[in-house]
Design a protein around this motif. Structure first.
Motif, short mmCIF file in Angstrom:
data_model
loop_
_atom_site.label_atom_id
_atom_site.label_comp_id
_atom_site.label_asym_id
_atom_site.label_seq_id
_atom_site.Cartn_x
_atom_site.Cartn_y
_atom_site.Cartn_z
N ARG A 74 36.38 31.81 39.23
CA ARG A 74 35.52 31.73 38.00
C ARG A 74 35.29 33.54 37.85
O ARG A 74 34.84 34.05 38.96
N LEU A 75 35.64 33.90 36.66
CA LEU A 75 35.74 35.36 36.40
C LEU A 75 34.94 35.78 35.50
O LEU A 75 34.73 35.01 34.57
N VAL A 76 34.09 36.68 35.58
CA VAL A 76 33.58 37.59 34.46
C VAL A 76 34.62 39.01 33.99
O VAL A 76 34.36 39.89 35.03
N SER A 77 35.00 38.93 33.11
CA SER A 77 35.99 40.06 32.63
C SER A 77 35.46 40.52 31.18
O SER A 77 35.81 39.72 30.24
N ASN A 78 35.14 41.79 31.21
CA ASN A 78 34.71 42.53 29.81
C ASN A 78 33.49 41.40 29.19
O ASN A 78 33.83 41.13 27.92
N ASN A 79 32.60 40.97 29.99
CA ASN A 79 31.55 40.36 29.52
C ASN A 79 31.97 38.64 29.14
O ASN A 79 31.22 37.95 28.42
N THR A 80 33.16 38.33 29.34
CA THR A 80 33.80 37.29 28.85
C THR A 80 33.90 36.20 30.30
O THR A 80 34.78 36.78 31.27
N ILE A 81 33.52 35.06 30.34
CA ILE A 81 33.71 34.22 31.48
C ILE A 81 35.28 33.50 31.40
O ILE A 81 35.38 32.78 30.21
N ARG A 82 35.93 33.41 32.36
CA ARG A 82 36.93 32.69 32.31
C ARG A 82 37.43 32.09 33.57
O ARG A 82 36.81 32.62 34.53
N ASP A 99 36.97 43.25 37.31
CA ASP A 99 36.64 41.90 37.11
C ASP A 99 35.56 41.43 38.04
O ASP A 99 35.61 41.99 39.17
N ILE A 100 34.75 40.39 37.88
CA ILE A 100 33.79 39.88 38.67
C ILE A 100 33.86 38.60 39.19
O ILE A 100 33.97 37.62 38.04
N ILE A 101 34.03 38.30 40.44
CA ILE A 101 34.08 36.85 40.98
C ILE A 101 32.94 36.27 41.09
O ILE A 101 32.15 36.93 41.84
N THR A 102 32.73 35.27 40.35
CA THR A 102 31.11 34.48 40.58
C THR A 102 31.52 33.05 41.29
O THR A 102 30.37 32.52 41.43
N GLU A 103 32.62 32.61 41.18
CA GLU A 103 32.66 31.40 42.08
C GLU A 103 34.06 31.07 42.46
O GLU A 103 35.02 31.53 41.71
N ILE A 104 34.36 30.45 43.67
CA ILE A 104 35.39 29.91 44.18
C ILE A 104 35.37 28.51 44.26
O ILE A 104 34.53 28.02 45.06
N GLY A 105 36.29 27.75 43.73
CA GLY A 105 36.11 26.36 43.81
C GLY A 105 34.92 25.74 42.89
O GLY A 105 34.61 26.18 41.87
N LYS A 106 34.24 25.14 43.58
CA LYS A 106 32.82 24.77 43.13
C LYS A 106 31.57 25.45 43.77
O LYS A 106 30.65 25.05 43.55
N VAL A 107 31.97 26.63 44.43
CA VAL A 107 30.84 27.12 45.20
C VAL A 107 30.66 28.42 44.53
O VAL A 107 31.58 29.08 44.22
N ALA A 108 29.17 28.85 44.41
CA ALA A 108 28.86 29.97 43.57
C ALA A 108 29.03 31.24 44.75
O ALA A 108 28.59 31.19 45.91
N ILE A 109 29.56 32.26 44.10
CA ILE A 109 29.66 33.45 44.82
C ILE A 109 28.73 34.55 44.60
O ILE A 109 28.59 34.86 43.51
N LEU A 110 27.49 34.58 45.47
CA LEU A 110 26.40 35.70 45.12
C LEU A 110 26.76 36.95 45.72
O LEU A 110 26.17 37.97 45.22
N ASN A 111 27.51 37.15 46.85
CA ASN A 111 27.88 38.40 47.68
C ASN A 111 28.82 38.32 48.28
O ASN A 111 29.61 37.28 48.48
N ILE A 112 29.33 39.33 48.98
CA ILE A 112 30.36 39.55 49.68
C ILE A 112 30.62 38.46 50.81
O ILE A 112 31.83 38.19 51.13
N GLU A 113 29.60 38.24 51.66
CA GLU A 113 29.57 37.28 52.45
C GLU A 113 30.04 35.85 51.98
O GLU A 113 30.57 35.24 52.79
N ASP A 114 29.45 35.41 50.87
CA ASP A 114 29.89 34.34 50.36
C ASP A 114 31.26 34.20 50.07
O ASP A 114 31.90 33.12 50.51
#
Length: 466
Positions: free
Chosen positions: A451-459, A419-434
């Motif tokens: 906010r996750l991207v799992s099997n091309n599905t956002i949840r 799975d891919i994490i793209t957001e925590i709370g209201k903050v966008a996560i672009l990389n490991i530092e974020d």
């Protein structure tokens, strides 16, 4: 001219006589230095006579629970007992031991010989029998100490296993296959030293390999050198795969290693080992090339446990430990054994290669935790606050989940590897530092939304951090 010739002849004669005397002395020394067959036999006879009285047979008894198999041909419909109930039975196992202290009655054996034993009986060479009590066991080294109350005991004389040479003659004494073969004497040579990963990678193994015949029942028995000194405790054999009998390869715990364990067991019943606080691997060929190493010797640091001795001293991931107190480290097993043989609180100077530079780092060792505590520490160190192991997302923004702690809240919310994490709370996560910066703002018992991207599905998932 004649005088000169006579003088030269005289000098030559003196030289010949001198050479003849030296040759005769050489023949005499050779004659007396090589033992006759009878003299050679006497070495083995002497070791057997002196060593056998110090060897005991050990019978351990424990209760086993076995699954009862129902007899459907004679099934009684009025029987109210469970036809699949477990039944108890007494089981016995046979091993060997070596008397180490004749005054206190201490006997060394293998930990697996008395594992879960409820009663232990010791039988001496003179047929006397005694009940034994357990002083301490150490499954990680497969060493145990038991004690009997008896008079006129004969203890084995211990030697220095560090002085063993490959090819040296050794003599094994134990009780193979049963009491009817107790105090059996066999002989062989040292085939190798420093053998590891024979029984288990999780144990501390530094075995003496030899070809003296040992079989089931020899476990805990003695390995002597030709001076009659105890230099090892037989613990394992290699078989042909079809039987439990010897296939010419036996393994013994070096007595020097056993002594270190015995001291702690006698003093406090548990073994206190030095602890560095790292995960390590061997240096393979590719790792050596990438790190610019000249050879594959040393131990490669794959992770460092936070706030433990290595971390406090500044040791880092991807360091390669090549020596300890100037003594070379061959591989990860060698480092593990050497550190564990030291005591907590000892300061050790490690030679480390980092970025192709040789450094020296002093470390004060801690106390090695139990296996259960180590497992918990590994999980705690492996996973972050959310119970995740993450890395950069190679395919775009966000961080990729490499692993999930199965006991974490996020796992219960069906978050999985990949799975891919793209957001925590209201903050966008672009990389490991974020990701790390945002996660640092949270603590245990706080709610979090991801906010996750799992099997091309956002949840989106929200949960309480525990």
């Amino acid at each position: 001219m004649e005088l000169e010739l006579l003088f030269n002849i005289k000098i030559l004669t003196i030289k010949r006589k001198t050479m003849l005397r030296l040759f005769l002395l050489f023949l005499i020394s050779i004659t007396f230095s090589i033992p006759s067959p009878n003299k050679f036999n006497e070495y083995f006879i002497d070791v057997a006579e002196k060593g056998r009285p110090s060897i005991v047979s050990i019978i351990s008894e424990k209760t086993e629970r076995i699954q009862r198999m129902p007899n459907f041909f004679f099934f009684d419909p009025f029987e109210f007992e469970d036809p699949f109930r477990q039944e108890e039975r007494k089981a016995q196992s046979l091993g060997s031991g070596v008397i180490l202290d004749s005054d206190k009655g201490y006997i060394i054996t293998n930990s697996h010989v008395i594992d879960e034993a409820e009663e232990i009986k010791v039988i001496l060479q003179d047929k006397r029998e005694f009940e034994a009590e357990i002083i301490g066991t150490d499954p990680l080294s497969d060493v145990a100490i038991i004690k009997i109350k008896a008079d006129s005991l004969i203890a084995a004389k211990t030697g220095d296993s560090n002085k063993l040479k490959i090819g040296e003659w050794v003599i094994a004494i134990g009780s193979p296959f049963g009491l009817h073969l107790n105090n059996t004497v066999t002989a062989g040579i040292v085939s190798a030293v420093g053998r590891s990963d024979i029984v288990s990678k999780a144990k501390f193994e530094n075995f003496i390999q030899h070809d003296a015949a040992i079989n089931p029942g020899n476990s805990g028995g003695a390995l002597f050198n030709l001076n009659g000194e105890l230099i090892g405790i037989n613990t394992a054999i290699a078989t042909d795969g079809y039987s439990r009998s010897n296939a010419g390869v036996g393994f013994a715990i070096p007595i020097n290693q056993a002594k270190r364990v015995i001291e702690d067991l006698v003093e406090g019943g548990i073994v206190l080992r030095g602890y560095l606080g790292v995960s390590i691997n061997d240096v393979d060929e590719n790792t050596a090339k990438v790190l610019g190493l000249k050879n594959k010797k040393g131990a490669f640091i794959t992770s460092v446990v936070k706030n433990e001795p290595a971390d406090n001293a500044g040791i880092k991931e991807k360091d390669v430990i090549t020596a300890m107190n100037t003594i070379p480290i061959e591989d990860s097993t060698d480092l593990r054994n050497k550190v564990s043989n030291l005591r907590p609180g000892e300061t050790v100077v490690f030679s480390i290669i980092r970025d192709e530079l040789l450094l020296t780092v002093p470390v004060t060792l801690g106390t090695r935790p139990s296996e259960e505590e180590l497992a918990k520490a590994y999980i705690k160190d492996r996973f972050d606050l959310l119970g995740l192991l993450v890395s950069e997302n190679k395919d775009g923004d966000g961080v990729a989940i490499l692993d999930v702690d199965p006991k974490s809240e996020i796992f219960k919310n069906n978050v999985r590897k990949g799975d891919i994490i793209t957001e925590i709370g209201k903050v966008a996560i672009l990389n490991i530092e974020d990701y790390n910066n945002e996660l640092d703002k949270y603590s245990v018992d706080e709610p979090i939304m991801i906010r996750l991207v799992s099997n091309n599905t956002i949840r989106y998932i929200a949960f309480l951090i525990k």
